[in-house]
Design a protein around this motif. Structure first.
Motif, mmCIF file in Angstrom:
data_model
loop_
_atom_site.group_PDB
_atom_site.id
_atom_site.type_symbol
_atom_site.label_atom_id
_atom_site.label_comp_id
_atom_site.label_asym_id
_atom_site.label_seq_id
_atom_site.Cartn_x
_atom_site.Cartn_y
_atom_site.Cartn_z
ATOM 1 N N LYS A 103 -12.661 5.862 7.487
ATOM 2 C CA LYS A 103 -12.820 4.818 6.824
ATOM 3 C C LYS A 103 -14.282 4.449 6.920
ATOM 4 C CE LYS A 103 -9.252 1.779 8.620
ATOM 5 N NZ LYS A 103 -9.214 2.798 9.611
ATOM 6 N N GLU A 134 -5.933 10.950 16.038
ATOM 7 C CA GLU A 134 -5.676 9.049 15.766
ATOM 8 C C GLU A 134 -5.573 8.951 17.220
ATOM 9 O OE1 GLU A 134 -3.448 7.738 12.618
ATOM 10 O OE2 GLU A 134 -5.609 5.998 12.641
ATOM 11 N N ALA A 181 7.733 9.044 3.021
ATOM 12 C CA ALA A 181 6.380 8.212 3.421
ATOM 13 C C ALA A 181 5.271 9.239 3.228
ATOM 14 C CB ALA A 181 5.482 8.391 4.584
ATOM 15 N N TYR A 190 10.335 9.449 7.113
ATOM 16 C CA TYR A 190 9.928 9.127 8.418
ATOM 17 C C TYR A 190 11.566 8.731 8.176
ATOM 18 C CZ TYR A 190 5.364 8.875 9.663
ATOM 19 O OH TYR A 190 3.805 9.844 9.155
ATOM 20 N N SER A 238 12.668 6.494 5.503
ATOM 21 C CA SER A 238 12.117 5.841 4.942
ATOM 22 C C SER A 238 10.816 6.687 4.482
ATOM 23 C CB SER A 238 11.061 4.300 5.080
ATOM 24 O OG SER A 238 9.786 5.003 6.161
ATOM 25 N N GLU A 260 -9.990 10.187 11.931
ATOM 26 C CA GLU A 260 -10.700 8.780 12.569
ATOM 27 C C GLU A 260 -11.801 9.121 13.629
ATOM 28 O OE1 GLU A 260 -9.818 5.632 10.894
ATOM 29 O OE2 GLU A 260 -8.023 5.237 10.160
ATOM 30 N N ARG A 267 -6.575 4.279 1.056
ATOM 31 C CA ARG A 267 -6.871 3.307 1.659
ATOM 32 C C ARG A 267 -5.157 2.640 3.275
ATOM 33 N NH1 ARG A 267 -6.398 0.586 -3.356
ATOM 34 N NH2 ARG A 267 -8.425 -0.427 -3.862
ATOM 35 N N ASN A 268 -5.777 1.828 4.017
ATOM 36 C CA ASN A 268 -4.307 1.924 4.897
ATOM 37 C C ASN A 268 -3.071 2.247 4.729
ATOM 38 O OD1 ASN A 268 -6.603 1.203 6.677
ATOM 39 N ND2 ASN A 268 -6.438 -0.658 6.990
ATOM 40 N N GLY A 269 -2.164 3.088 5.627
ATOM 41 C CA GLY A 269 -0.783 3.596 4.874
ATOM 42 C C GLY A 269 -0.805 3.971 3.624
ATOM 43 N N MET A 270 -1.925 4.823 3.430
ATOM 44 C CA MET A 270 -1.143 5.427 2.040
ATOM 45 C C MET A 270 -1.105 6.609 2.441
ATOM 46 S SD MET A 270 -1.754 3.503 0.035
ATOM 47 C CE MET A 270 -2.322 1.904 -1.056
ATOM 48 N N GLY A 271 -0.859 7.115 3.752
ATOM 49 C CA GLY A 271 -0.385 8.750 3.500
ATOM 50 C C GLY A 271 -0.934 9.550 4.144
ATOM 51 N N LYS A 272 -2.761 9.382 4.900
ATOM 52 C CA LYS A 272 -3.217 10.371 5.524
ATOM 53 C C LYS A 272 -3.113 10.881 6.938
ATOM 54 C CE LYS A 272 -6.686 6.927 5.274
ATOM 55 N NZ LYS A 272 -5.670 6.052 5.096
ATOM 56 N N THR A 273 -2.474 10.148 7.827
ATOM 57 C CA THR A 273 -2.522 10.928 9.174
ATOM 58 C C THR A 273 -0.963 11.207 8.759
ATOM 59 O OG1 THR A 273 -3.220 8.622 10.485
ATOM 60 C CG2 THR A 273 -1.219 9.938 11.361
ATOM 61 N N THR A 274 0.106 10.598 7.680
ATOM 62 C CA THR A 274 1.198 10.808 7.687
ATOM 63 C C THR A 274 0.828 12.952 7.313
ATOM 64 O OG1 THR A 274 2.319 9.336 7.408
ATOM 65 C CG2 THR A 274 3.615 11.570 6.843
HETATM 66 P P1 ATP Z 1 -4.039 4.786 8.263
HETATM 67 O O1 ATP Z 1 -5.644 4.895 8.245
HETATM 68 O O2 ATP Z 1 -3.868 2.646 8.216
HETATM 69 O O3 ATP Z 1 -3.692 4.856 9.526
HETATM 70 P P2 ATP Z 1 -2.620 6.328 6.738
HETATM 71 O O4 ATP Z 1 -3.185 6.623 5.342
HETATM 72 O O5 ATP Z 1 -3.291 7.285 7.314
HETATM 73 O O6 ATP Z 1 -3.537 4.530 7.163
HETATM 74 P P3 ATP Z 1 0.231 7.179 7.391
HETATM 75 O O7 ATP Z 1 -0.738 6.393 8.876
HETATM 76 O O8 ATP Z 1 -0.252 8.231 6.760
HETATM 77 O O9 ATP Z 1 -1.268 6.375 6.502
HETATM 78 O O10 ATP Z 1 1.707 6.164 6.859
HETATM 79 C C1 ATP Z 1 2.114 6.673 5.927
HETATM 80 C C2 ATP Z 1 2.858 5.230 5.241
HETATM 81 O O11 ATP Z 1 4.085 5.598 7.048
HETATM 82 C C3 ATP Z 1 2.734 3.694 5.996
HETATM 83 O O12 ATP Z 1 3.670 3.144 5.339
HETATM 84 C C4 ATP Z 1 3.435 3.323 7.034
HETATM 85 O O13 ATP Z 1 4.081 2.624 7.401
HETATM 86 C C5 ATP Z 1 4.322 4.652 7.663
HETATM 87 N N1 ATP Z 1 4.799 5.082 8.340
HETATM 88 C C6 ATP Z 1 3.350 5.835 9.174
HETATM 89 N N2 ATP Z 1 4.178 6.209 10.397
HETATM 90 C C7 ATP Z 1 5.903 6.101 10.761
HETATM 91 C C8 ATP Z 1 6.585 5.788 11.592
HETATM 92 N N3 ATP Z 1 6.261 6.944 13.252
HETATM 93 N N4 ATP Z 1 7.679 5.671 11.267
HETATM 94 C C9 ATP Z 1 7.939 4.963 10.429
HETATM 95 N N5 ATP Z 1 7.629 4.601 9.151
HETATM 96 C C10 ATP Z 1 5.761 5.564 9.256
#
Ligand code: ATP
Length: 226
Positions: A186, A82, A16, A11, A14, A153, A35-42
């Protein structure tokens, strides 16, 4: 069917994803965990070409990196994003018809899977409960007649009884259609019940993948645990 290897994404400045590997074979259900923020949605956004990425990304041998997101959808990737997006001012029926593409999934079969959507067919989506909106989001993805359904989710924030209904529908999809599914959720226990395989990501990288039956409590605690 879906092959993801060494996938990276950022992103802006940064980064991801630092190397996600995952495969979904025909008819398989794969849980994408971490876990949260580990990159699943990305990861899911990269697969659907909503955000740019690098690495190997193929569906039945076709390079998805060469395609815009609407073409990925047309190739058969159905995403339930999501936050259960739907058109709030359209009725349930209109929402479903808006994504319809030819195939076995029609207004009839979607409302057979989710009878509540049949009962509410003429109501505006905005008037639905959160659980019903989630069912509508799944219904909209099914109406595209996907070969691979991605659920990000789908039970988040819903009452237990509604969550059960959604898990039951996912289980039916598995049994009756053998549709390939990639799931993020989750609830590890429910994921384990419907998934054949698990892929775990940590800090944007795949750290474990294998058969759901090989996912030990130690691995879960280490990478997914609360
Ligand atoms: P969650 O269950 O909380 O959704 P996740 O595993 O799906 O978690 P992601 O949403 O893929 O995690 O996020 C992965 C990383 O990318 C995190 O560090 C998050 O802060 C960062 N990130 C996600 N979306 C953006 C964005 N739009 N801009 C900048 N950074 C982002």
């Amino acid at each position: 069917m879906l092959e993801v290897r060494d996938l990276t994404a950022r992103y802006g400045a940064s980064q991801a994803l630092f190397g996600v590997d995952l495969t979904v074979a025909e008819g398989q259900a794969v849980a994408l965990m971490g876990r949260n923020g580990m990159g699943k949605t990305t990861t899911v956004k990269a697969i659907c070409r909503i955000i740019p990425s690098q690495g190997t990304l193929t569906l039945e041998g076709k390079d998805l990196h060469r395609l815009p997101s609407f073409r990925v959808a047309r190739l058969g990737v159905g995403l339930v994003p999501e936050g259960r997006r739907c058109f709030r001012d359209l009725t349930v029926r209109e929402n479903l018809l808006a994504t319809a593409r030819p195939g076995d999934w029609t207004l009839q079969s979607v409302t057979a899977l989710f009878p509540r959507l049949g009962e509410r067919a003429g109501q505006r989506a905005a008037s639905l409960s959160g659980g019903e909106q989630q069912m509508l989001a799944i219904g909209r993805a099914l109406m595209t007649n996907p070969r691979l359904l991605i659920l990000d989710e789908a039970t988040e924030g819903l009452a237990p009884i509604i969550r059960q209904e959604i898990w039951a529908a996912i289980a039916r999809l598995r049994q009756e259609t053998g549709m390939a599914i990639l799931l993020i959720d989750k609830s590890i226990r429910e994921l384990a019940q419907v998934s054949d395989r698990a892929v775990i990501v940590e800090r944007g990288q795949t750290v474990w993948q294998g058969a759901m039956s090989d996912l030990t409590p130690e691995i879960t605690e280490r990478f997914v645990g609360v």
